[in-house]
Scaffold this motif. Structure first.
Motif, short mmCIF file in Angstrom:
data_model
loop_
_atom_site.label_atom_id
_atom_site.label_comp_id
_atom_site.label_asym_id
_atom_site.label_seq_id
_atom_site.Cartn_x
_atom_site.Cartn_y
_atom_site.Cartn_z
N UNK A 138 0.66 -1.11 0.16
CA UNK A 138 0.16 0.12 0.03
C UNK A 138 0.75 1.51 0.09
N UNK A 139 1.91 1.24 0.55
CA UNK A 139 2.91 2.49 0.80
C UNK A 139 3.53 2.56 -0.65
N UNK A 140 3.96 1.51 -1.17
CA UNK A 140 4.68 1.58 -2.54
C UNK A 140 3.49 2.28 -3.72
N UNK A 141 2.06 1.69 -3.37
CA UNK A 141 1.20 2.15 -4.37
C UNK A 141 0.75 3.82 -3.92
N UNK A 142 1.16 4.30 -2.87
CA UNK A 142 0.91 5.64 -2.14
C UNK A 142 -0.46 5.80 -1.71
N UNK A 143 -0.99 4.45 -1.33
CA UNK A 143 -2.19 4.53 -0.54
C UNK A 143 -2.02 4.58 0.89
N UNK A 144 -1.55 5.73 1.31
CA UNK A 144 -1.00 6.01 2.55
C UNK A 144 -1.80 5.92 3.59
N UNK A 145 -2.97 6.54 3.58
CA UNK A 145 -4.09 6.11 4.54
C UNK A 145 -4.45 4.63 4.86
N UNK A 146 -4.49 3.81 3.87
CA UNK A 146 -4.64 2.58 4.05
C UNK A 146 -3.36 1.87 4.55
N UNK A 147 -2.06 2.09 4.28
CA UNK A 147 -0.88 1.68 4.88
C UNK A 147 -1.01 2.12 6.42
N UNK A 148 -1.42 3.25 6.75
CA UNK A 148 -1.06 3.66 8.11
C UNK A 148 -2.29 2.57 8.92
N UNK A 149 -3.38 2.58 8.33
CA UNK A 149 -4.30 1.58 9.14
C UNK A 149 -4.04 0.04 9.33
N UNK A 150 -3.37 -0.33 8.18
CA UNK A 150 -2.55 -1.77 8.18
C UNK A 150 -1.55 -1.81 9.22
N UNK A 151 -0.78 -0.66 9.22
CA UNK A 151 0.51 -0.69 10.08
C UNK A 151 -0.11 -0.71 11.47
N UNK A 152 -1.09 -0.02 11.94
CA UNK A 152 -1.77 0.28 13.14
C UNK A 152 -2.24 -1.33 13.66
N UNK A 153 -2.90 -2.16 12.60
CA UNK A 153 -3.44 -3.48 12.92
C UNK A 153 -2.03 -4.10 13.22
N UNK A 154 -1.17 -4.02 12.65
CA UNK A 154 -0.16 -5.00 12.55
C UNK A 154 0.70 -4.71 13.96
N UNK A 155 0.82 -3.48 14.39
CA UNK A 155 1.39 -3.30 15.85
C UNK A 155 0.52 -3.91 16.87
N UNK A 156 -0.64 -3.85 16.64
CA UNK A 156 -1.84 -4.53 17.72
C UNK A 156 -1.43 -5.84 18.11
N UNK A 157 -1.37 -6.66 16.95
CA UNK A 157 -1.21 -7.98 17.10
C UNK A 157 0.26 -8.59 17.26
N UNK A 158 1.26 -7.75 16.85
CA UNK A 158 2.63 -8.20 16.74
C UNK A 158 3.41 -6.97 17.03
N UNK A 159 3.61 -6.46 18.35
CA UNK A 159 4.30 -5.39 18.90
C UNK A 159 5.60 -5.36 18.49
N UNK A 160 6.16 -6.47 18.27
CA UNK A 160 7.86 -6.75 17.94
C UNK A 160 7.93 -6.09 16.33
N UNK A 161 6.83 -5.96 15.69
CA UNK A 161 6.95 -5.59 14.23
C UNK A 161 7.58 -3.92 14.23
N UNK A 162 7.44 -3.24 15.57
CA UNK A 162 7.70 -1.89 15.58
C UNK A 162 9.26 -1.62 15.38
N UNK A 163 10.03 -2.84 15.37
CA UNK A 163 11.40 -2.81 15.14
C UNK A 163 11.74 -3.14 13.56
N UNK A 164 10.92 -3.59 13.08
CA UNK A 164 10.94 -3.81 11.62
C UNK A 164 11.45 -2.38 10.69
N UNK A 165 12.65 -2.64 10.00
CA UNK A 165 13.29 -1.33 9.31
C UNK A 165 12.53 -1.15 8.20
#
Length: 319
Positions: A138-165
Protein backbone atom coordinates in the motif's frame (compact mmCIF):
# COMPACT_ATOMS: atom_id res chain seq x y z
CA UNK A 1 -42.56 -47.40 142.95
CA UNK A 2 -44.03 -44.54 141.07
CA UNK A 3 -40.94 -42.53 141.68
CA UNK A 4 -38.66 -45.27 140.49
CA UNK A 5 -40.87 -45.85 137.41
CA UNK A 6 -40.59 -42.28 136.38
CA UNK A 7 -36.86 -42.40 136.69
CA UNK A 8 -36.71 -45.51 134.53
CA UNK A 9 -38.90 -43.87 131.84
CA UNK A 10 -36.79 -40.70 131.44
CA UNK A 11 -33.93 -42.34 129.55
CA UNK A 12 -36.45 -43.92 127.12
CA UNK A 13 -37.94 -40.55 126.33
CA UNK A 14 -34.50 -39.07 125.49
CA UNK A 15 -33.80 -41.44 122.60
CA UNK A 16 -36.45 -40.02 120.19
CA UNK A 17 -35.26 -36.50 120.90
CA UNK A 18 -31.67 -37.42 119.78
CA UNK A 19 -32.81 -39.34 116.64
CA UNK A 20 -34.85 -36.44 115.20
CA UNK A 21 -31.88 -34.19 114.31
CA UNK A 22 -30.07 -37.13 112.75
CA UNK A 23 -33.04 -37.91 110.53
CA UNK A 24 -33.30 -34.30 109.43
CA UNK A 25 -29.61 -34.25 108.48
CA UNK A 26 -30.00 -37.47 106.48
CA UNK A 27 -32.98 -36.06 104.60
CA UNK A 28 -31.03 -32.90 103.71
CA UNK A 29 -28.06 -34.96 102.48
CA UNK A 30 -30.30 -37.14 100.30
CA UNK A 31 -32.02 -34.09 98.86
CA UNK A 32 -28.61 -32.54 98.02
CA UNK A 33 -27.47 -35.70 96.21
CA UNK A 34 -30.63 -35.81 94.13
CA UNK A 35 -30.29 -32.15 93.18
CA UNK A 36 -26.62 -32.65 92.21
CA UNK A 37 -27.49 -35.66 90.11
CA UNK A 38 -30.17 -33.72 88.30
CA UNK A 39 -27.84 -30.79 87.70
CA UNK A 40 -25.02 -33.00 86.38
CA UNK A 41 -27.06 -35.40 84.31
CA UNK A 42 -26.13 -35.96 80.65
CA UNK A 43 -29.03 -35.05 78.31
CA UNK A 44 -28.01 -37.81 75.91
CA UNK A 45 -28.02 -40.45 78.64
CA UNK A 46 -31.42 -39.30 79.88
CA UNK A 47 -32.85 -39.58 76.38
CA UNK A 48 -31.52 -43.12 76.08
CA UNK A 49 -32.94 -44.12 79.49
CA UNK A 50 -36.36 -42.75 78.61
CA UNK A 51 -36.63 -45.01 75.55
CA UNK A 52 -38.31 -48.41 75.87
CA UNK A 53 -36.61 -51.60 74.64
CA UNK A 54 -38.36 -51.32 71.26
CA UNK A 55 -36.49 -48.08 70.61
CA UNK A 56 -39.51 -45.73 70.73
CA UNK A 57 -39.13 -42.74 72.98
CA UNK A 58 -41.63 -42.33 75.85
CA UNK A 59 -41.20 -38.56 75.82
CA UNK A 60 -38.91 -36.12 74.04
CA UNK A 61 -35.56 -35.51 75.63
CA UNK A 62 -35.10 -31.99 77.01
CA UNK A 63 -33.24 -29.72 74.62
CA UNK A 64 -30.34 -27.83 76.09
CA UNK A 65 -30.39 -24.12 75.48
CA UNK A 66 -27.45 -22.87 73.37
CA UNK A 67 -24.74 -21.16 75.32
CA UNK A 68 -21.35 -19.70 74.64
CA UNK A 69 -19.71 -22.43 76.69
CA UNK A 70 -20.74 -25.32 74.40
CA UNK A 71 -20.88 -23.51 71.02
CA UNK A 72 -17.62 -25.16 70.00
CA UNK A 73 -18.50 -28.71 71.10
CA UNK A 74 -17.18 -31.50 68.94
CA UNK A 75 -20.67 -33.10 68.64
CA UNK A 76 -22.15 -29.92 67.05
CA UNK A 77 -22.66 -30.27 63.25
CA UNK A 78 -19.98 -28.42 61.26
CA UNK A 79 -21.00 -26.23 58.31
CA UNK A 80 -20.37 -27.57 54.84
CA UNK A 81 -17.23 -26.11 53.22
CA UNK A 82 -17.87 -23.51 50.53
CA UNK A 83 -16.05 -25.61 47.96
CA UNK A 84 -18.48 -28.49 48.51
CA UNK A 85 -21.53 -26.26 48.14
CA UNK A 86 -20.49 -24.15 45.16
CA UNK A 87 -20.39 -25.84 41.75
CA UNK A 88 -16.95 -26.07 40.18
CA UNK A 89 -16.37 -23.49 37.48
CA UNK A 90 -15.42 -24.97 34.11
CA UNK A 91 -11.92 -24.28 32.85
CA UNK A 92 -11.67 -21.51 30.28
CA UNK A 93 -11.06 -22.95 26.82
CA UNK A 94 -7.55 -22.43 25.51
CA UNK A 95 -7.31 -19.79 22.78
CA UNK A 96 -6.62 -21.36 19.44
CA UNK A 97 -3.52 -20.31 17.55
CA UNK A 98 -4.40 -17.86 14.74
CA UNK A 99 -4.25 -19.23 11.24
CA UNK A 100 -1.07 -18.54 9.26
CA UNK A 101 -0.66 -18.34 5.52
CA UNK A 102 1.69 -20.72 3.78
CA UNK A 103 4.85 -19.18 2.35
CA UNK A 104 3.73 -20.13 -1.14
CA UNK A 105 0.37 -18.37 -0.61
CA UNK A 106 2.10 -15.17 0.48
CA UNK A 107 4.56 -15.23 -2.42
CA UNK A 108 1.74 -15.71 -4.91
CA UNK A 109 -0.28 -12.83 -3.42
CA UNK A 110 2.74 -10.52 -3.45
CA UNK A 111 3.29 -11.29 -7.11
CA UNK A 112 -0.37 -10.57 -7.94
CA UNK A 113 -0.53 -7.21 -6.12
CA UNK A 114 -2.51 -5.30 -3.49
CA UNK A 115 -5.90 -6.87 -4.27
CA UNK A 116 -4.56 -10.39 -3.71
CA UNK A 117 -2.75 -9.32 -0.55
CA UNK A 118 -5.94 -7.71 0.75
CA UNK A 119 -7.88 -10.91 0.16
CA UNK A 120 -5.15 -12.91 1.89
CA UNK A 121 -5.26 -10.52 4.87
CA UNK A 122 -8.99 -11.13 5.16
CA UNK A 123 -8.36 -14.88 5.29
CA UNK A 124 -5.50 -14.50 7.78
CA UNK A 125 -6.27 -11.32 9.76
CA UNK A 126 -3.75 -12.12 12.52
CA UNK A 127 -0.78 -13.15 10.39
CA UNK A 128 1.99 -10.52 10.83
CA UNK A 129 3.92 -11.33 7.60
CA UNK A 130 0.71 -10.97 5.57
CA UNK A 131 -0.19 -7.61 7.17
CA UNK A 132 3.37 -6.34 6.81
CA UNK A 133 3.45 -7.26 3.12
CA UNK A 134 0.09 -5.55 2.59
CA UNK A 135 1.19 -2.34 4.36
CA UNK A 136 4.40 -2.13 2.33
CA UNK A 137 2.52 -2.71 -0.91
CA UNK A 138 0.00 0.00 0.00
CA UNK A 139 2.87 2.38 0.73
CA UNK A 140 4.51 1.67 -2.63
CA UNK A 141 1.17 2.39 -4.30
CA UNK A 142 0.94 5.66 -2.27
CA UNK A 143 -2.27 4.49 -0.62
CA UNK A 144 -0.93 6.09 2.57
CA UNK A 145 -4.14 6.17 4.61
CA UNK A 146 -4.68 2.45 4.04
CA UNK A 147 -1.01 1.75 4.77
CA UNK A 148 -1.23 3.56 8.14
CA UNK A 149 -4.38 1.65 9.08
CA UNK A 150 -2.76 -1.67 8.20
CA UNK A 151 0.38 -0.73 10.13
CA UNK A 152 -1.66 0.10 13.24
CA UNK A 153 -3.35 -3.30 13.03
CA UNK A 154 0.05 -4.95 12.59
CA UNK A 155 1.43 -3.31 15.74
CA UNK A 156 -1.67 -4.35 17.71
CA UNK A 157 -1.24 -8.07 16.99
CA UNK A 158 2.58 -8.12 16.81
CA UNK A 159 4.28 -5.33 18.83
CA UNK A 160 7.70 -6.70 17.86
CA UNK A 161 7.04 -5.45 14.31
CA UNK A 162 7.76 -1.91 15.55
CA UNK A 163 11.43 -2.84 15.15
CA UNK A 164 11.09 -3.84 11.50
CA UNK A 165 13.23 -1.48 9.41
CA UNK A 166 10.98 -1.63 6.35
CA UNK A 167 7.93 -0.68 8.39
CA UNK A 168 9.80 2.19 10.09
CA UNK A 169 10.93 3.56 6.73
CA UNK A 170 7.35 3.30 5.50
CA UNK A 171 6.11 5.47 8.39
CA UNK A 172 8.88 8.03 7.82
CA UNK A 173 7.91 8.23 4.15
CA UNK A 174 4.26 8.73 5.06
CA UNK A 175 5.27 11.43 7.58
CA UNK A 176 6.83 13.28 4.66
CA UNK A 177 3.63 12.97 2.63
CA UNK A 178 0.32 14.86 2.58
CA UNK A 179 -0.46 16.67 5.88
CA UNK A 180 -3.52 14.62 6.86
CA UNK A 181 -1.73 11.28 6.66
CA UNK A 182 1.54 12.74 7.92
CA UNK A 183 -0.07 13.67 11.23
CA UNK A 184 -1.58 10.19 11.48
CA UNK A 185 1.87 8.68 11.03
CA UNK A 186 3.24 10.89 13.82
CA UNK A 187 0.37 9.77 16.03
CA UNK A 188 1.27 6.11 15.43
CA UNK A 189 4.88 6.86 16.33
CA UNK A 190 3.88 8.62 19.52
CA UNK A 191 1.32 6.11 20.80
CA UNK A 192 1.80 2.66 19.31
CA UNK A 193 5.51 1.97 18.96
CA UNK A 194 6.83 1.99 22.51
CA UNK A 195 10.35 3.40 22.89
CA UNK A 196 10.95 3.11 19.14
CA UNK A 197 8.28 5.72 18.40
CA UNK A 198 10.09 8.67 20.04
CA UNK A 199 13.26 7.71 18.15
CA UNK A 200 11.34 8.02 14.87
CA UNK A 201 9.88 11.36 15.95
CA UNK A 202 13.39 12.61 16.68
CA UNK A 203 14.47 11.48 13.23
CA UNK A 204 11.63 13.51 11.69
CA UNK A 205 12.78 16.54 13.71
CA UNK A 206 16.45 16.31 12.74
CA UNK A 207 16.50 14.83 9.23
CA UNK A 208 16.93 17.55 6.58
CA UNK A 209 14.52 15.92 4.11
CA UNK A 210 11.48 16.85 6.23
CA UNK A 211 9.76 20.20 5.95
CA UNK A 212 9.49 22.73 8.77
CA UNK A 213 5.79 22.13 9.36
CA UNK A 214 6.06 18.40 10.04
CA UNK A 215 9.27 18.89 12.01
CA UNK A 216 7.53 21.37 14.32
CA UNK A 217 4.69 18.91 14.90
CA UNK A 218 7.11 16.09 15.67
CA UNK A 219 8.99 18.36 18.08
CA UNK A 220 5.75 19.11 19.92
CA UNK A 221 5.03 15.39 20.17
CA UNK A 222 8.42 14.88 21.85
CA UNK A 223 7.36 17.29 24.61
CA UNK A 224 4.29 15.23 25.47
CA UNK A 225 4.80 13.64 28.94
CA UNK A 226 3.47 10.27 27.78
CA UNK A 227 5.97 10.24 24.90
CA UNK A 228 8.86 11.28 27.12
CA UNK A 229 7.93 8.51 29.54
CA UNK A 230 8.47 5.95 26.77
CA UNK A 231 11.64 7.55 25.38
CA UNK A 232 15.08 6.22 26.22
CA UNK A 233 17.44 8.28 28.44
CA UNK A 234 19.80 8.69 25.47
CA UNK A 235 17.05 10.26 23.38
CA UNK A 236 15.89 12.54 26.19
CA UNK A 237 19.33 14.04 26.80
CA UNK A 238 19.86 14.55 23.05
CA UNK A 239 16.51 16.33 22.72
CA UNK A 240 17.23 18.49 25.77
CA UNK A 241 20.58 19.54 24.29
CA UNK A 242 18.89 20.25 20.94
CA UNK A 243 16.49 22.70 22.57
CA UNK A 244 19.22 24.69 24.34
CA UNK A 245 19.43 28.37 23.54
CA UNK A 246 22.33 29.07 25.92
CA UNK A 247 25.07 27.01 27.51
CA UNK A 248 24.33 23.71 29.26
CA UNK A 249 24.42 23.41 33.01
CA UNK A 250 26.88 21.07 34.67
CA UNK A 251 23.98 18.81 35.64
CA UNK A 252 22.92 18.52 31.98
CA UNK A 253 26.51 17.78 30.95
CA UNK A 254 26.72 15.08 33.63
CA UNK A 255 23.58 13.47 32.21
CA UNK A 256 25.08 13.51 28.76
CA UNK A 257 28.26 11.87 30.10
CA UNK A 258 26.24 9.04 31.72
CA UNK A 259 23.47 8.51 29.15
CA UNK A 260 24.34 10.24 25.88
CA UNK A 261 24.95 8.58 22.53
CA UNK A 262 26.00 9.93 19.13
CA UNK A 263 22.94 12.20 19.03
CA UNK A 264 24.05 14.03 22.18
CA UNK A 265 27.64 14.02 20.93
CA UNK A 266 26.56 16.04 17.89
CA UNK A 267 25.40 18.96 20.07
CA UNK A 268 28.36 18.77 22.44
CA UNK A 269 30.79 19.02 19.54
CA UNK A 270 28.89 22.00 18.16
CA UNK A 271 29.32 23.74 21.54
CA UNK A 272 33.07 23.06 21.35
CA UNK A 273 33.38 24.55 17.87
CA UNK A 274 34.96 28.06 17.98
CA UNK A 275 32.86 30.90 16.63
CA UNK A 276 33.82 34.31 15.31
CA UNK A 277 33.50 36.91 18.04
CA UNK A 278 34.61 40.45 18.95
CA UNK A 279 33.55 43.83 17.63
CA UNK A 280 34.88 43.13 14.17
CA UNK A 281 34.43 39.36 14.56
CA UNK A 282 38.16 38.97 14.13
CA UNK A 283 38.64 36.44 16.95
CA UNK A 284 37.61 32.85 17.51
CA UNK A 285 35.78 32.24 20.77
CA UNK A 286 34.07 29.34 22.47
CA UNK A 287 30.46 30.08 23.14
CA UNK A 288 30.51 28.13 26.42
CA UNK A 289 34.12 28.52 27.48
CA UNK A 290 33.22 28.26 31.20
CA UNK A 291 32.18 24.63 30.80
CA UNK A 292 34.45 23.74 27.91
CA UNK A 293 36.55 21.39 30.05
CA UNK A 294 33.48 19.43 31.14
CA UNK A 295 32.21 19.31 27.57
CA UNK A 296 35.50 17.88 26.28
CA UNK A 297 35.55 15.22 29.00
CA UNK A 298 31.97 14.26 28.19
CA UNK A 299 32.68 14.05 24.47
CA UNK A 300 35.62 11.73 25.22
CA UNK A 301 33.46 9.42 27.33
CA UNK A 302 30.75 9.20 24.65
CA UNK A 303 33.35 8.52 21.94
CA UNK A 304 34.77 5.63 23.97
CA UNK A 305 31.27 4.26 24.57
CA UNK A 306 30.52 4.52 20.85
CA UNK A 307 33.71 2.67 19.96
CA UNK A 308 33.02 -0.06 22.54
CA UNK A 309 29.51 -0.57 21.15
CA UNK A 310 30.85 -0.88 17.61
CA UNK A 311 33.58 -3.38 18.56
CA UNK A 312 32.33 -6.99 18.64
CA UNK A 313 33.20 -8.90 21.82
CA UNK A 314 36.24 -11.14 21.74
CA UNK A 315 35.56 -14.64 20.49
CA UNK A 316 32.36 -13.66 18.63
CA UNK A 317 33.99 -13.76 15.18
CA UNK A 318 33.46 -16.89 13.14
CA UNK A 319 36.53 -19.20 12.99
Amino acid sequence: MSGSGSQVGEPGLGRPRAAAPLAALGLLAATGLVCAAVALRNPTAVAVLEQDPSGSARRPAPTAAPSSSNSGRADAPSPEPASALAPAEPDAPAKAEPARAQASELEKAQAEGIAALGALAQRYPEDPPVLRALALAQGRDKAYAAAVATTKRLFEIAPEETGNDEVKQLLLRIANGPPEVALTALDVMAKQMGSRGPDLLYEVVTAPRFGDWIRDNASKQLLDPSVRQMASPALLIADDLRRLTGCPTKALIARAREEGDVRALHYIKSLLTPQRCGVLRMRNCLKCGAVAKDLRATASVIEKRKKAAATPPAGSAAP
